[in-house]
Design an enzyme around this catalytic site. Structure first.
Site, PDB file in Angstrom:
ATOM      1  CD  GLU A 137      19.011  28.621  71.588  1.00 10.91           C
ATOM      2  OE1 GLU A 137      19.750  28.478  70.584  1.00 10.91           O
ATOM      3  OE2 GLU A 137      19.027  29.651  72.291  1.00 10.91           O
ATOM      4  CE  LYS A 190      21.849  31.135  74.291  1.00 12.75           C
ATOM      5  NZ  LYS A 190      21.136  31.324  73.005  1.00 12.75           N
ATOM      6  CB  CYS A 240      22.880  28.272  71.109  1.00  7.87           C
ATOM      7  SG  CYS A 240      23.049  28.738  69.367  1.00  7.87           S
TER       8      CYS A 240
HETATM    9  C1  ACM Z   1      22.063  31.439  69.590  1.00  8.42           C
HETATM   10  O1  ACM Z   1      22.521  31.530  70.744  1.00  8.42           O
HETATM   11  N1  ACM Z   1      20.863  30.976  69.375  1.00  8.42           N
HETATM   12  C2  ACM Z   1      22.881  31.803  68.437  1.00  8.42           C
END
Ligand code: ACM
Length: 265
Positions: free
Chosen positions: A38, A109, A144
């Protein structure tokens, strides 16, 4: 089909260093798919939208364009996190780049972790699967913290994913409990590319604990990285093996679902 997961330590706000490193890793790969962490080009710990705006790029920017060229030249699928800007929004995105650029896209995200809500907009792409026939792969992407929501993996699996990839910057270890289960219950491969190192902002330190992993569709661990080292882990996968969801002559994990009896938001 070979998948590589690249674990490394991005330098916060040093896009030139990070991009050169990422491009070297991709150039050296012999895999069909490579997954990177990420926010791989910028580092993670943004504290304001202004900061993100300074480092974010559009999909016409040089990062996305360079990755598209690499994907085409090397015939490799690249999934890597970057800070994305559009006309009026800022996203924690993954570039999902196929050798044939018509298939390339971004995933933005959905579930924002910790202080990300002060820096990024909530993703608006939803969870999508790309059917890339040239490599006989149906690829789904999350990022993530999306792991905390089983709906993310389920949605991708119901949309046909063989392989779910997750560029990550994980700061806990608990995801190792859930991710193999998501692989097993959906009968999909699952690859997590975590980063290593620490970042400190305003006297708060975040420690990223590596241990990137690739799981098979029965939840078995196929490859795992160390906690503190930069490394590439690899696995051979057979995407078509995930498509028959039955596990005996009577049961099929998707046909046996009873959505009418499940909670609907
Ligand atoms: C995250 O979503 N970077 C823990």
């Amino acid at each position: 089909m070979k998948i590589d997961v690249a674990q490394f330590c991005p330098k916060l706000f040093d896009k030139a260093y990070n991009l050169e490193k990422i491009n070297e890793i991709i150039s050296a790969s012999t895999a069909d798919v490579i997954v990177l962490p990420e926010l791989a080009t910028t580092g993670y710990f943004f504290t304001s939208r202004d900061e993100v705006a300074e480092y974010a790029e559009t999909t016409s920017g040089s990062t996305y364009t360079q990755w598209q060229k690499l994907a085409k030249d090397k015939d490799i699928i690249i999934v890597a996190g970057f800070a994305e800007k559009t006309e009026d929004k800022l996203f924690n995105s993954a570039a999902v780049i196929f050798p044939d650029e018509e298939f390339s896209s971004v995933y933005r995200k959905t579930h924002l972790f910790y202080r990300e809500r002060f820096c990024f907009d909530m993703g608006d792409t939803g969870f999508n699967v790309t059917d890339y026939e040239d490599k006989n792969l149906r690829l789904g992407t999350m990022i993530c913290y999306d792991w905390r929501f089983p709906e993310a993996a389920r949605t991708l699996a119901l949309k046909g994913a063989d392989l779910i990839v997750s560029p990550s910057n994980l700061v806990t270890d608990v995801w190792h409990i859930s991710t193999p289960s998501r692989a097993l219950e959906n009968k999909v491969y699952f690859a997590v590319a975590n980063r290593i190192g620490t970042e400190t902002r305003e006297e708060e330190e975040l420690y990223f604990n590596g241990k990137s992993a690739i799981y098979g569709y029965n939840g078995q661990l196929m490859a795992k990285a160390e906690e503190k080292t930069e490394e590439i882990i690899s696995a051979e996968i057979d995407p078509a093996q995930t498509r028959n969801k039955s596990f005996n002559e009577f049961n099929d994990i998707f046909n046996d679902r009873q959505p009418d009896l499940y909670w609907q938001d």
